[in-house]
Motif scaffolding. Sequence first.
Motif, short mmCIF file in Angstrom:
data_model
loop_
_atom_site.label_atom_id
_atom_site.label_comp_id
_atom_site.label_asym_id
_atom_site.label_seq_id
_atom_site.Cartn_x
_atom_site.Cartn_y
_atom_site.Cartn_z
N HIS A 40 61.92 30.58 58.10
CA HIS A 40 62.98 31.47 57.62
C HIS A 40 62.76 32.90 58.14
N ALA A 41 61.52 33.38 58.08
CA ALA A 41 61.21 34.73 58.56
C ALA A 41 61.47 34.84 60.07
N GLU A 42 61.12 33.78 60.82
CA GLU A 42 61.35 33.81 62.26
C GLU A 42 62.84 33.88 62.59
N LYS A 43 63.65 33.11 61.87
CA LYS A 43 65.09 33.13 62.11
C LYS A 43 65.70 34.49 61.74
N LEU A 44 65.19 35.06 60.64
CA LEU A 44 65.67 36.38 60.24
C LEU A 44 65.34 37.42 61.31
N GLN A 45 64.13 37.35 61.88
CA GLN A 45 63.73 38.29 62.92
C GLN A 45 64.55 38.06 64.21
N THR A 46 64.83 36.79 64.51
CA THR A 46 65.65 36.47 65.69
C THR A 46 67.04 37.09 65.57
N LEU A 47 67.64 36.96 64.41
CA LEU A 47 68.97 37.54 64.19
C LEU A 47 68.91 39.06 64.23
N ARG A 48 67.87 39.63 63.64
CA ARG A 48 67.73 41.10 63.64
C ARG A 48 67.60 41.63 65.07
N ASP A 49 66.80 40.96 65.89
CA ASP A 49 66.61 41.41 67.28
C ASP A 49 67.92 41.33 68.06
N ALA A 50 68.68 40.24 67.86
CA ALA A 50 69.94 40.07 68.59
C ALA A 50 70.95 41.14 68.21
N LEU A 51 71.05 41.43 66.91
CA LEU A 51 72.01 42.44 66.45
C LEU A 51 71.58 43.84 66.87
N THR A 52 70.27 44.11 66.78
CA THR A 52 69.78 45.43 67.21
C THR A 52 70.10 45.69 68.68
N GLN A 53 69.88 44.69 69.52
CA GLN A 53 70.18 44.84 70.94
C GLN A 53 71.68 45.03 71.18
N ARG A 54 72.49 44.31 70.43
CA ARG A 54 73.94 44.41 70.63
C ARG A 54 74.49 45.77 70.23
#
Length: 522
Positions: free
Chosen positions: A320-334
Motif C-alpha cells: 500500500h505504501a509503495e502504491k501511494l508513493q508511486t502515485l505521489r511521484d507521478a502527480l508531482t512530476q505532472r
Amino acid sequence: MVMFIQQEVMKGPLVLMCQALLCLAVSGLFTVDVEQKSYESELHGEVKLVCLFSQVKSLSDLLVIWDKVEPLPEINVYRYERGKEKQNYTNVVFRDRAQLIHEQLSQSRAVLHLKKLRIKDSGTYQCVVKYQQDDVDYKHITLSVTALNTPIKKSLRKTEVEDEVELSCEFAGYPLAEVLWSDGQTVNLTEKSSKSTHVTDEDLINITSRLTVRRDLVRNYTCSFLTEGKVRQTTTFIIPHEIPAGSSHHYVWIGSVIVVLLVIVFIFIIYRKRKNGQKDKRSKSLKCPPPFPQTTANNDCLLTIYENTPHPCDITREEHAEKLQTLRDALTQRYSQPITDTEMKTRLLSYCSNVLPHVLQLREGQAVNISSIFPDKRQTVLLLGKPGSGKTTTAQILSSCWAQSLSIDPWNIKELQLVVSVDCRGANSEFFKLVRCNIPKETPLDVSDIKEMLLGSADCLVILDGYKEGNRDLDETLGMFLKERQTCRILVMSHPGECPGLENKVGTVLNLIHKSDDKSET
C-alpha cells in the motif's frame, strides 16, 4: 458736463482694447495640469504620476522637475533637462525606482514612473515644467501607498484559567486598521479584547488583538480588520474544534466514550454482514485496514466475507505504501513540469497578493481570507464562479504549489500526501474511473488502487474542476465517496447554478467574482 461725457465715451474703446490684448496674452500662457489629483497603490507595487503641459516646439528647451514636497523634508525625485536625465539630482531614496517616460514628452505628458513602492513614498509630489526662459508652471499630486491584503496570522493558547482559552490574530498593514471581534451570533465582542501595536521595518502597523473565551462552549469567533469602514481581512476560530489535542483534560473522557461507541457500531456492522451473507462491494478497501500499534499477526485482517468463502488480505502495508508513493511521484512530476520553481514562486506571490484576495467572497458577498478555499479533513468546499473568473487557475496554483519545493505555502498544502486535480468537463463515467483518467496513463495503478487510497487514511485533496450535476453515474458514485471517505478533502469548482444538490449539502460555499462583475459593481 459735456466734456466729462465726452471723456467717458472715449474710455469705452480703450477698455475694450486692453481686455482683448489681455485675453490674447492669457491664452498664450504656458500651463501645467494633472491627469488626476491623487493616486493610490499597493506596497511593493508601482504607479505612474501624470503631469500635462502646453505643447512645445522643441524638447531640447524643456526642463521637467519632480520633487516630493510633503511631508518635509523635501526630497529630489527626478530632473530632466535639455533632453537628458540628471542622475545626480535624484535622492538615494528614489534611485533605481524613479524614471521619467521620455517617449511621452512629445505628447506633452511628463509621466513619473515609481516602482517597488514603499509606505514612506506616500505624500505630495510637485511637477515643475519650464520651457525656454520664461514659460514655467507647476502642479501638485498626492500619492497614497497602502498595504491591505496581508493575511492574518491566527493563534490559540491556554490560559491560567482551566476553562478558558486565548484567541489571537495578528495583521500588519497600512493605514492603521480597526479590529472587530464577533461570535457566530454576530454579537460584538471587541470591548472584551485587548490590542497591541508596533511599526515594522517596512513602516507597516502591526496589530495583535487577543480575546479570551470559554473553551467548553461550541461557538465560532471571527476577527476582522477594517480600514475606512471596509473589511480588509478576516479569520474565524471554531471552538472547541481548533483547540490543540491535549490542551484540555475535559475532553479525554468524551473521546473515550466516542471510541467505545465506534467500536460497538463497527462490531454491529460486521455481525450484520456475516448474518446476511452479503459482501459490500464498496468496502473493498476495508479488507486491509491500517494496523494499529501492538496488534498481533492474527488481527492484521478483518474478514468481511461470505459465510463459507474465506478472503485473505492480498495487499500488505508495504505494498500500500509503495502504491501511494508511486502515485505521489507521478502527480508531482505532472504538476511541476510546465514551470520552474522560480516562475511558480513569482506566480504564486502575485496571485495570492494581487488577485485572489480581491475576487474571493462568501456566498453572502462578504470578503474572506484566501485560506478558506482549502478544506479541512473530510470537508467539502464548493467554489462557484462564472467562466473566466479563475477557477482553473486556482486549481493549477494549488496543485503546482503542492508539487514544487517552495518556501511560500499560504495553505500549508505541502503537508498533504496527495493532491489530485480532476477535469470534470464533459465527464460521463463514474467517479473513480474519472479520477484514474486524470492520472498519467503509464502509472502502474488501476481503478481499485485509486479507490483504496482515496477511501483510506491518506491525507489527500481532490480538486474537481468544472463539475456539473446531471450525470447519474458520476453523481451517485461521488455521493457514495463523500459519505465513505475517511480523511480525503474535496474542493469542487463549478459554475453558479450547476450544483444545486451540493450547494444545499456542503457547509462552505465560496464565490469567485469575475473582474467585469467587480467593475460593474464599483
